[in-house]
Design a protein around this motif. Structure first.
Motif, PDB file in Angstrom:
ATOM      1  N   ILE A   1     -29.932 -15.895  -6.607  1.00  0.00           N
ATOM      2  CA  ILE A   1     -29.163 -16.930  -7.445  1.00  0.00           C
ATOM      3  C   ILE A   1     -28.967 -18.190  -6.486  1.00  0.00           C
ATOM      4  CG2 ILE A   1     -27.846 -15.293  -8.785  1.00  0.00           C
ATOM      5  CD1 ILE A   1     -25.604 -15.234  -7.020  1.00  0.00           C
ATOM      6  N   GLN A   2     -28.516 -19.292  -7.143  1.00  0.00           N
ATOM      7  CA  GLN A   2     -28.602 -20.456  -6.464  1.00  0.00           C
ATOM      8  C   GLN A   2     -27.104 -20.458  -5.584  1.00  0.00           C
ATOM      9  OE1 GLN A   2     -29.614 -22.832  -9.880  1.00  0.00           O
ATOM     10  NE2 GLN A   2     -30.272 -24.286  -8.210  1.00  0.00           N
ATOM     11  N   VAL A   3     -27.077 -20.770  -4.352  1.00  0.00           N
ATOM     12  CA  VAL A   3     -25.918 -20.595  -3.566  1.00  0.00           C
ATOM     13  C   VAL A   3     -24.589 -21.485  -3.951  1.00  0.00           C
ATOM     14  CG1 VAL A   3     -24.935 -20.984  -1.252  1.00  0.00           C
ATOM     15  CG2 VAL A   3     -27.143 -20.059  -1.287  1.00  0.00           C
ATOM     16  N   HIS A   4     -25.048 -22.443  -4.488  1.00  0.00           N
ATOM     17  CA  HIS A   4     -23.881 -23.258  -5.203  1.00  0.00           C
ATOM     18  C   HIS A   4     -23.109 -22.583  -6.189  1.00  0.00           C
ATOM     19  CE1 HIS A   4     -26.598 -24.253  -8.199  1.00  0.00           C
ATOM     20  NE2 HIS A   4     -25.639 -24.840  -8.900  1.00  0.00           N
ATOM     21  N   THR A   5     -23.434 -21.519  -6.644  1.00  0.00           N
ATOM     22  CA  THR A   5     -22.725 -20.791  -7.719  1.00  0.00           C
ATOM     23  C   THR A   5     -21.863 -19.709  -7.107  1.00  0.00           C
ATOM     24  OG1 THR A   5     -24.377 -18.954  -8.009  1.00  0.00           O
ATOM     25  CG2 THR A   5     -24.691 -21.038  -9.421  1.00  0.00           C
ATOM     26  N   LEU A   6     -21.826 -19.576  -5.622  1.00  0.00           N
ATOM     27  CA  LEU A   6     -21.082 -18.382  -5.096  1.00  0.00           C
ATOM     28  C   LEU A   6     -19.637 -18.742  -5.009  1.00  0.00           C
ATOM     29  CD1 LEU A   6     -23.464 -17.264  -2.009  1.00  0.00           C
ATOM     30  CD2 LEU A   6     -23.165 -16.376  -4.421  1.00  0.00           C
ATOM     31  N   GLN A   7     -18.889 -17.897  -4.755  1.00  0.00           N
ATOM     32  CA  GLN A   7     -17.654 -18.034  -4.833  1.00  0.00           C
ATOM     33  C   GLN A   7     -17.042 -18.049  -3.340  1.00  0.00           C
ATOM     34  OE1 GLN A   7     -15.625 -18.937  -7.524  1.00  0.00           O
ATOM     35  NE2 GLN A   7     -17.561 -18.980  -8.365  1.00  0.00           N
ATOM     36  N   LYS A   8     -15.800 -18.426  -3.189  1.00  0.00           N
ATOM     37  CA  LYS A   8     -15.436 -17.947  -1.585  1.00  0.00           C
ATOM     38  C   LYS A   8     -15.148 -16.665  -1.381  1.00  0.00           C
ATOM     39  CE  LYS A   8     -10.771 -18.487   0.934  1.00  0.00           C
ATOM     40  NZ  LYS A   8      -9.610 -19.287   0.962  1.00  0.00           N
ATOM     41  N   GLY A   9     -15.553 -16.144  -0.172  1.00  0.00           N
ATOM     42  CA  GLY A   9     -15.611 -14.656   0.206  1.00  0.00           C
ATOM     43  C   GLY A   9     -16.932 -13.935  -0.081  1.00  0.00           C
ATOM     44  N   GLU A  10     -17.827 -14.621  -0.953  1.00  0.00           N
ATOM     45  CA  GLU A  10     -18.794 -13.545  -1.270  1.00  0.00           C
ATOM     46  C   GLU A  10     -19.927 -13.791  -0.018  1.00  0.00           C
ATOM     47  OE1 GLU A  10     -20.014 -13.139  -5.617  1.00  0.00           O
ATOM     48  OE2 GLU A  10     -19.661 -15.201  -5.303  1.00  0.00           O
ATOM     49  N   VAL A  11     -20.684 -12.487   0.247  1.00  0.00           N
ATOM     50  CA  VAL A  11     -21.446 -12.524   1.226  1.00  0.00           C
ATOM     51  C   VAL A  11     -22.991 -12.770   0.705  1.00  0.00           C
ATOM     52  CG1 VAL A  11     -22.425 -11.295   2.808  1.00  0.00           C
ATOM     53  CG2 VAL A  11     -20.173 -11.211   2.480  1.00  0.00           C
ATOM     54  N   GLY A  12     -23.716 -13.601   1.323  1.00  0.00           N
ATOM     55  CA  GLY A  12     -25.194 -13.931   0.560  1.00  0.00           C
ATOM     56  C   GLY A  12     -26.208 -13.816   1.822  1.00  0.00           C
ATOM     57  N   CYS A  13     -27.578 -13.590   1.308  1.00  0.00           N
ATOM     58  CA  CYS A  13     -28.532 -13.408   2.213  1.00  0.00           C
ATOM     59  C   CYS A  13     -29.637 -14.430   1.595  1.00  0.00           C
ATOM     60  CB  CYS A  13     -29.039 -11.926   2.176  1.00  0.00           C
ATOM     61  SG  CYS A  13     -30.484 -11.868   3.251  1.00  0.00           S
ATOM     62  N   ILE A  14     -30.042 -15.507   2.519  1.00  0.00           N
ATOM     63  CA  ILE A  14     -30.805 -16.509   2.010  1.00  0.00           C
ATOM     64  C   ILE A  14     -32.273 -15.913   1.942  1.00  0.00           C
ATOM     65  CG2 ILE A  14     -32.072 -18.526   2.735  1.00  0.00           C
ATOM     66  CD1 ILE A  14     -29.260 -18.861   2.284  1.00  0.00           C
ATOM     67  N   GLN A  15     -32.924 -15.829   0.729  1.00  0.00           N
ATOM     68  CA  GLN A  15     -34.180 -15.351   0.187  1.00  0.00           C
ATOM     69  C   GLN A  15     -35.187 -16.376  -0.232  1.00  0.00           C
ATOM     70  OE1 GLN A  15     -35.032 -12.552   1.268  1.00  0.00           O
ATOM     71  NE2 GLN A  15     -33.304 -11.391   1.712  1.00  0.00           N
ATOM     72  N   GLY A  16     -34.707 -17.476  -0.284  1.00  0.00           N
ATOM     73  CA  GLY A  16     -35.460 -18.497  -0.895  1.00  0.00           C
ATOM     74  C   GLY A  16     -35.301 -19.861  -0.977  1.00  0.00           C
ATOM     75  N   VAL A  17     -36.028 -20.780  -1.124  1.00  0.00           N
ATOM     76  CA  VAL A  17     -35.925 -22.042  -1.179  1.00  0.00           C
ATOM     77  C   VAL A  17     -36.595 -22.715  -2.519  1.00  0.00           C
ATOM     78  CG1 VAL A  17     -35.922 -24.249   0.274  1.00  0.00           C
ATOM     79  CG2 VAL A  17     -35.681 -22.120   1.396  1.00  0.00           C
ATOM     80  N   LEU A  18     -35.648 -23.677  -2.960  1.00  0.00           N
ATOM     81  CA  LEU A  18     -36.151 -24.271  -4.357  1.00  0.00           C
ATOM     82  C   LEU A  18     -37.072 -25.602  -3.785  1.00  0.00           C
ATOM     83  CD1 LEU A  18     -33.614 -23.732  -7.039  1.00  0.00           C
ATOM     84  CD2 LEU A  18     -36.036 -22.603  -6.857  1.00  0.00           C
ATOM     85  N   GLY A  19     -38.058 -25.935  -4.439  1.00  0.00           N
ATOM     86  CA  GLY A  19     -38.589 -27.213  -4.324  1.00  0.00           C
ATOM     87  C   GLY A  19     -38.734 -27.787  -2.772  1.00  0.00           C
ATOM     88  N   SER A  20     -39.276 -26.985  -2.044  1.00  0.00           N
ATOM     89  CA  SER A  20     -39.239 -27.041  -0.719  1.00  0.00           C
ATOM     90  C   SER A  20     -40.409 -28.259  -0.267  1.00  0.00           C
ATOM     91  CB  SER A  20     -39.469 -25.912   0.251  1.00  0.00           C
ATOM     92  OG  SER A  20     -40.589 -25.336  -0.391  1.00  0.00           O
ATOM     93  N   ASN A  21     -39.806 -29.307   0.512  1.00  0.00           N
ATOM     94  CA  ASN A  21     -40.752 -29.976   1.133  1.00  0.00           C
ATOM     95  C   ASN A  21     -40.444 -30.093   2.461  1.00  0.00           C
ATOM     96  OD1 ASN A  21     -39.079 -32.257   2.140  1.00  0.00           O
ATOM     97  ND2 ASN A  21     -38.723 -32.366   0.014  1.00  0.00           N
ATOM     98  N   ASP A  22     -41.436 -30.266   3.550  1.00  0.00           N
ATOM     99  CA  ASP A  22     -41.054 -30.436   5.024  1.00  0.00           C
ATOM    100  C   ASP A  22     -40.151 -30.743   5.609  1.00  0.00           C
ATOM    101  OD1 ASP A  22     -43.586 -28.765   4.679  1.00  0.00           O
ATOM    102  OD2 ASP A  22     -44.933 -30.284   5.948  1.00  0.00           O
TER     103      ASP A  22
END
Lengths: 227, 227
Positions: free
Chosen positions: B148-169
């Motif tokens: 899920i996109q990180v901006h949808t997370l709520q305060k207190g939630e723990v996430g693990c970065i697993q991907g990047v959308l539309g990545s440019n260098d």
DNA sequence: AACGATATTTAGCCATGCCTAAATTTATTT
DNA sequence: AAATAAATTTAGGCATGGCTAAATATCGTT
């Protein structure tokens, strides 16, 4: 006016020219056309392009030779080719007779950083799977070894296979079937008088000592270091 | 009549088409020309070629779509691209923002054996350095993760970065400066109300716990797995 | 339904790098 | 030195994959 030497065709021409120059041959439209399986007329056209790019010096009817710029580019291609072959054989498990064609593609990938990092990853190997020296990152291509063709050896001499001349995949596969590979240590048991064939003795992978008769044609292509 | 789809240009078109299809976009001459920095008229010409080769179905004025053959070829290119990127980052020490362009070249090297052996050498990695799934050797491209996109997370939630959308260098480099990379575990400390910015907490490479404010634009591009 | 805006295709051109056939230069032979 | 043989270059053509400009089709608006 052309703007770049970074095209597969142009690079193939530079490599072909270097290859013939190293053999001491004169660079003619005919010799290059044979090397590249094109026609002399096509070579004339490309010689003009390469000359405009200052990669070669070209005198119509008189032949061509690499400039320093052209030589550098050609050596860079050799470096990439040999490093990729080394990677494929030593790290990915390819046979030494399976890597040439793919290396021909990989050598055209443009990234000095990539090839320098690959070189470092492999610990800067000095020779490729066919025993040919790998130019370093500054373009130095030296081979301080004194290798001699196996057919000049005498009975009783001990040699270590360190290189193969004019290797094509079929020949390399053929060598493999005889148990011949880089680093193989062998003793000349007998040199047949009537046609120069060799009877050799060596220890195989399995630790078993074997005897083989190598043909004249075969040993002429083999380079060895002697003790 | 054209005889082969193995040309860099044609392959670039197939990749561009797949990329837009995956985003659900219609494949028009304009959209492809924008993606490939060419002109619509050039795309029309190539669509005819690809159509003759049965790599796409093309209806003039109506757009195009990949055939199964074209899709297979495009997925093979994705596989090669992502495996080479993985190799460069995980084995050669490149940064994740440095490998795209070179992978664009490497993906055009034709050798199924090479890429399958490279895949095996790396232990069949399921994801590339940007978190995108790597198709397997049979062309299966699946991603069973629920990111899920990180901006949808709520305060207190723990996430693990697993991907990047539309990545440019440039964007990836920017992320790196924030200490953001694959697998980073973070806790949402605060979601600023006025514009959705995030205050996050995470543990750096050095074991030190840090706090960072990530902008809305940034977190929209980040995909995370939550516990 | 017709108009104008937008998208697309067609027509014709350019560069690369290959080809063949013909002309030209160089080399060899007498 | 002249004639012939061999090598090389020139001339003209083809395919790929770009381009621009002009023609044509589609879409949105009224």
């Amino acid at each position: 006016m052309n703007t770049s030497y970074k095209s597969k065709s142009r690079q193939d021409y530079l490599k072909a020219i270097l290859s013939l120059e190293l053999k001491g041959n004169k660079i003619t439209t005919t010799s290059i056309s044979e090397k590249l399986c094109t026609k002399p007329a096509s070579v004339t056209g490309m010689f003009k392009v390469l000359s405009d790019l200052e990669l070669i010096k070209y005198q119509p009817y008189k032949g061509a030779k690499l400039t320093q710029l052209g030589r550098n580019e050609a050596i860079s291609l050799i470096r990439k080719h040999r490093l990729w072959e080394t990677f494929m054989v030593d790290y990915l498990g390819f046979g030494w007779d399976e890597v040439h064609e793919v290396a021909e593609q990989l050598e055209h990938v443009e990234s000095k950083d990539l090839i320098d990092k690959l070189d470092a990853y492999m610990g800067n190997p000095p020779f490729d799977p066919h025993g040919d020296p790998i130019p370093d990152k500054d373009g130095n291509l030296t081979d301080s070894r004194r290798l001699i063709q196996v057919h000049t050896l005498q009975k009783g001499e001990v040699g270590c296979i360190q290189g193969v001349l004019g290797s094509n995949d079929t020949f390399l596969k053929h060598l493999g079937e005889f148990g011949i590979k880089m680093g193989l240590v062998f003793t000349v048991k007998k040199v047949f008088e009537y046609d120069g064939n060799f009877l050799v003795e060596f220890v195989g992978d399995d630790g078993v000592q074997r005897e083989y008769s190598w043909s004249r044609k075969l040993v002429e292509q083999l380079l060895a270091e002697i003790n």
